[in-house]
Design a protein around this motif. Structure first.
Motif, PDB file in Angstrom:
ATOM      1  N   ASN A   1      46.829  49.047  41.707  1.00 33.82           N
ATOM      2  CA  ASN A   1      47.853  48.467  40.826  1.00 33.82           C
ATOM      3  C   ASN A   1      47.815  46.937  40.827  1.00 33.82           C
ATOM      4  N   VAL A   2      47.726  46.333  42.013  1.00 30.90           N
ATOM      5  CA  VAL A   2      47.729  44.870  42.049  1.00 30.90           C
ATOM      6  C   VAL A   2      46.423  44.315  41.483  1.00 30.90           C
ATOM      7  N   THR A   3      45.317  45.037  41.676  1.00 25.22           N
ATOM      8  CA  THR A   3      44.057  44.601  41.088  1.00 25.22           C
ATOM      9  C   THR A   3      44.142  44.612  39.569  1.00 25.22           C
ATOM     10  N   THR A   4      44.779  45.612  39.014  1.00 20.33           N
ATOM     11  CA  THR A   4      44.949  45.694  37.560  1.00 20.33           C
ATOM     12  C   THR A   4      45.706  44.479  37.038  1.00 20.33           C
TER      13      THR A   4
ATOM     14  N   PHE B   1      42.229  41.443  51.369  1.00 20.64           N
ATOM     15  CA  PHE B   1      41.508  41.040  50.165  1.00 20.64           C
ATOM     16  C   PHE B   1      40.230  41.842  49.961  1.00 20.64           C
ATOM     17  N   MET B   2      39.653  42.353  51.022  1.00 22.97           N
ATOM     18  CA  MET B   2      38.432  43.154  50.894  1.00 22.97           C
ATOM     19  C   MET B   2      38.628  44.306  49.919  1.00 22.97           C
ATOM     20  N   HIS B   3      39.815  44.901  49.943  1.00 25.69           N
ATOM     21  CA  HIS B   3      40.077  46.055  49.086  1.00 25.69           C
ATOM     22  C   HIS B   3      40.236  45.637  47.627  1.00 25.69           C
TER      23      HIS B   3
ATOM     24  N   LEU C   1      37.387  44.406  42.136  1.00 22.59           N
ATOM     25  CA  LEU C   1      37.215  43.326  41.175  1.00 22.59           C
ATOM     26  C   LEU C   1      35.755  43.096  40.792  1.00 22.59           C
ATOM     27  N   GLN C   2      34.849  43.372  41.735  1.00 19.98           N
ATOM     28  CA  GLN C   2      33.441  43.092  41.497  1.00 19.98           C
ATOM     29  C   GLN C   2      32.937  43.799  40.238  1.00 19.98           C
TER      30      GLN C   2
END
Length: 242
Positions: free
Chosen positions: A87-90, A116-118, A123-124
């Motif tokens: 969710n936060v990555t989105t 942040f690794m997750h 994100l990559q």
């Protein structure tokens, strides 16, 4: 419109003066700043940069859905965190796709037991992502003892307190220098494992390394009181010296 970059910025062990020049520059210039925190808490990363953010910075507090409320081995723990990171990555991707850069504040080094690794894994390949390395908490911890952590050909082993006691004992017995992360409620188990491995008398407990509340004491003399989240146990190597 080209996408913005998500910067995972390592802040170091806690003292703002131990941040890198690059980290300092990115933090002070950031229009969008994200950071992890436990619900209802300001967040350690956010505290480190207090007074450094520009007045118009837009903050995004990423609040963990669980921390210690569910056992690590419970499938519900992994499911809750997986959904949270997705969710936060989105949301970060949505910002980047509007051309906005985002600085994600990371305690310690982003690629060393950091949340942040997750985000990075998600994100990559989607939007540009950059990582700023930092001094680790363990480096500040052994520095606080005033004794080098390794000598000569010593091999340093990094362990987590969440491991089973038998495995901790086995790995400690075979190690030269030892760093144990993730203490918390695991400290009695860690102390017992060090004792069984014959290395309790060489172990140090370091709390809040590089911060105002820093405390470094032999583990055998530390007592049974709960330790802060930012605590580390180290055992110094005894290797070859000129």
């Amino acid at each position: 419109m080209s996408a913005g970059t998500i910067h995972g910025v390592g802040l170091g062990p806690g003292d703002p003066e131990l941040m890198s020049i690059r980290a300092d520059r990115l933090v002070r210039s950031a229009r969008h700043v994200a950071y992890f925190r436990k619900a209802g808490r300001p967040g350690r990363a956010r505290r480190i940069v207090q007074g450094m953010l520009r007045p118009d910075a837009v903050e995004f507090a990423m609040e963990y859905p669980v921390t210690t409320e569910i056992a690590l081995e419970d499938p519900a723990y992994n499911a809750a965190l997986s959904g949270f990171y997705t969710n936060v990555t989105t949301r970060l991707i949505a910002l980047a796709e509007t051309g906005q850069d985002v600085v994600v504040l990371c305690e310690g080094d982003p690629f060393f037991y950091g949340s942040f690794m997750h985000l990075h894994a998600r994100l990559q390949g989607v939007v540009p992502v950059s990582v700023v390395p930092a001094i680790t908490g363990m480096s500040a911890a052994w520095t606080a003892t005033g004794v080098p952590i390794t000598w000569g050909d010593d091999v340093m082993t990094v362990l987590t307190g969440t491991m089973p006691e038998a495995e901790l004992t086995s790995r400690m017995a075979d190690a030269d220098a030892i760093v144990v992360m993730k203490l918390g409620r695991n400290l009695p188990k860690i102390r017992a494992a060090l004792d069984r491995a014959g290395k309790l008398d060489r172990a140090w407990l370091i709390e809040c390394a590089s911060m105002e509340a820093e405390r470094a004491v032999p583990l055998a003399e530390a007592g049974e009181c709960p330790v802060p989240y930012f605590s580390i146990v180290v055992v110094h190597g005894q290797g070859r010296r000129p």
